[in-house]
Scaffold this motif. Structure first.
Motif, short mmCIF file in Angstrom:
data_model
loop_
_atom_site.label_atom_id
_atom_site.label_comp_id
_atom_site.label_asym_id
_atom_site.label_seq_id
_atom_site.Cartn_x
_atom_site.Cartn_y
_atom_site.Cartn_z
N PRO A 75 -67.89 28.85 13.56
CA PRO A 75 -68.81 28.60 12.45
C PRO A 75 -68.85 29.78 11.48
O PRO A 75 -68.81 30.94 11.89
N CYS A 76 -68.92 29.46 10.20
CA CYS A 76 -69.02 30.47 9.16
C CYS A 76 -70.34 30.25 8.41
O CYS A 76 -70.53 29.19 7.79
N VAL A 77 -71.22 31.21 8.51
CA VAL A 77 -72.53 31.09 7.89
C VAL A 77 -72.38 30.88 6.39
O VAL A 77 -71.57 31.54 5.73
N ASP A 78 -73.16 29.94 5.85
CA ASP A 78 -73.17 29.55 4.43
C ASP A 78 -72.03 28.60 4.07
O ASP A 78 -72.05 27.99 3.01
N GLY A 79 -71.03 28.47 4.94
CA GLY A 79 -69.97 27.50 4.72
C GLY A 79 -69.06 27.82 3.54
O GLY A 79 -69.17 28.88 2.90
#
Length: 305
Positions: A260-264
């Motif tokens: 997962p990458c925060v903020d996408g």
């Protein structure tokens, strides 16, 4: 006298960048290609190309002739198709697409099209999305697939097909990075970043994501194909940013995991485009219809996943 084949040869020299390559593509000898260009130059009264070693470059007169050449070739195609009915569509279809869409989206489209219209000659070239866009602008492709943010260009007709989620993936058991969050900002991550060519849209997007946060990979491994990227990632050699459609099976099988990458990431869409002034031949029209039909299936299928 100027003949249609002279204009076809002129266009092919522009597309390939040399008389030799044009001859190979057209099945001519190089002397035939030269004679075709000379015939045009004699009729026009000016050189069309500057010859610089093996490469050629359009003169100003050659640049002025190019749009008329495309009109002539398009008109010839219209004449050829006057008597075509739905089951006897003929002609040539030049398609440009990136590797990802060619491998993971186009196969069923091409299979159906080939079955319905076996007399259409199809050529498919793979390049970056930027190159594919340029191909339809300069006329070397009839239609192009791209994966980009919503494409807006006054010279193009664009159909957005489906959003393509982009994910960061690592091996199932060898990647210590479990989430890319604020704790990594302004730091170097230990994982190697496995990437494809520099002009790739989602590579640029991920590098912008990292750059905005001051995150630096320890090193970069640049590979030539998505398959090579996946295999190296599954082997634990690094992490890779790829379209979800290209890694879905490996994720389901537990060979890769999403990090997962925060903020996408920014939205990227599969899109198909052609020049707004392009004559829509029966062959091209049917291809567009089949593409849009399959794209509706993608949207429905992925909305229920």
């Amino acid at each position: 006298m100027m003949e249609i084949r002279h204009f076809v040869t002129f266009k092919k020299v522009i597309e390939t960048g040399s008389f030799t390559q044009a001859a190979e593509h057209l099945g001519y000898t190089q002397s035939t290609v030269t004679s075709h260009i000379q015939a045009l130059e004699e009729q026009i009264g000016a050189p069309l190309f500057d010859r610089m070693g093996r490469k050629v470059r359009l003169t100003d007169i050659g640049k002025k002739l190019l749009p008329y050449t495309q009109e002539i070739i398009d008109t010839y195609g219209k004449i050829e198709s006057i008597t075509s009915d739905g089951e006897d569509i003929r002609g040539e279809l030049k398609i440009a697409a990136p590797e990802s869409l060619t491998v993971y989206r186009l196969e069923p489209i091409l299979r159906e099209y080939r079955k319905k219209f076996p007399h259409v000659s199809i050529s498919l070239s793979n390049a970056t999305c930027g190159d594919n866009k340029r191909a339809i602008l300069n006329g070397s492709a009839d239609i192009a697939f791209v994966m980009l943010p919503q494409l807006q260009d006054s010279d193009l007709t664009v159909h957005s097909l489906v959003e393509e989620p982009i994910v960061l993936v690592g091996s199932a058991d060898c990647c210590p990075l479990n989430i890319l969050d604020k704790s990594y900002e302004n730091q170097k991550i230990s994982e190697c970043l496995i990437v494809n060519e520099k002009e790739c849209s989602y590579r640029r997007m991920f590098e912008e994501y990292l750059g905005e946060r001051g995150i630096v990979p320890s090193h970069i491994m640049e590979l030539w194909s998505i398959e090579a990227m996946k295999r190296c990632t599954m082997s634990g050699l690094g992490i890779a940013c790829l379209p979800l459609m290209t890694v879905n099976d490996e994720i389901k099988e537990g060979k890769l995991k999403i990090i997962p990458c925060v903020d996408g990431f920014k939205q990227i869409f599969s899109q198909v485009a052609y020049h707004k002034n392009k004559w829509i031949s029966p062959a091209l029209s049917m291809f567009i219809d089949i593409t849009l039909k399959h794209a509706r299936d993608w949207s429905c299928t992925e909305a229920t996943c």
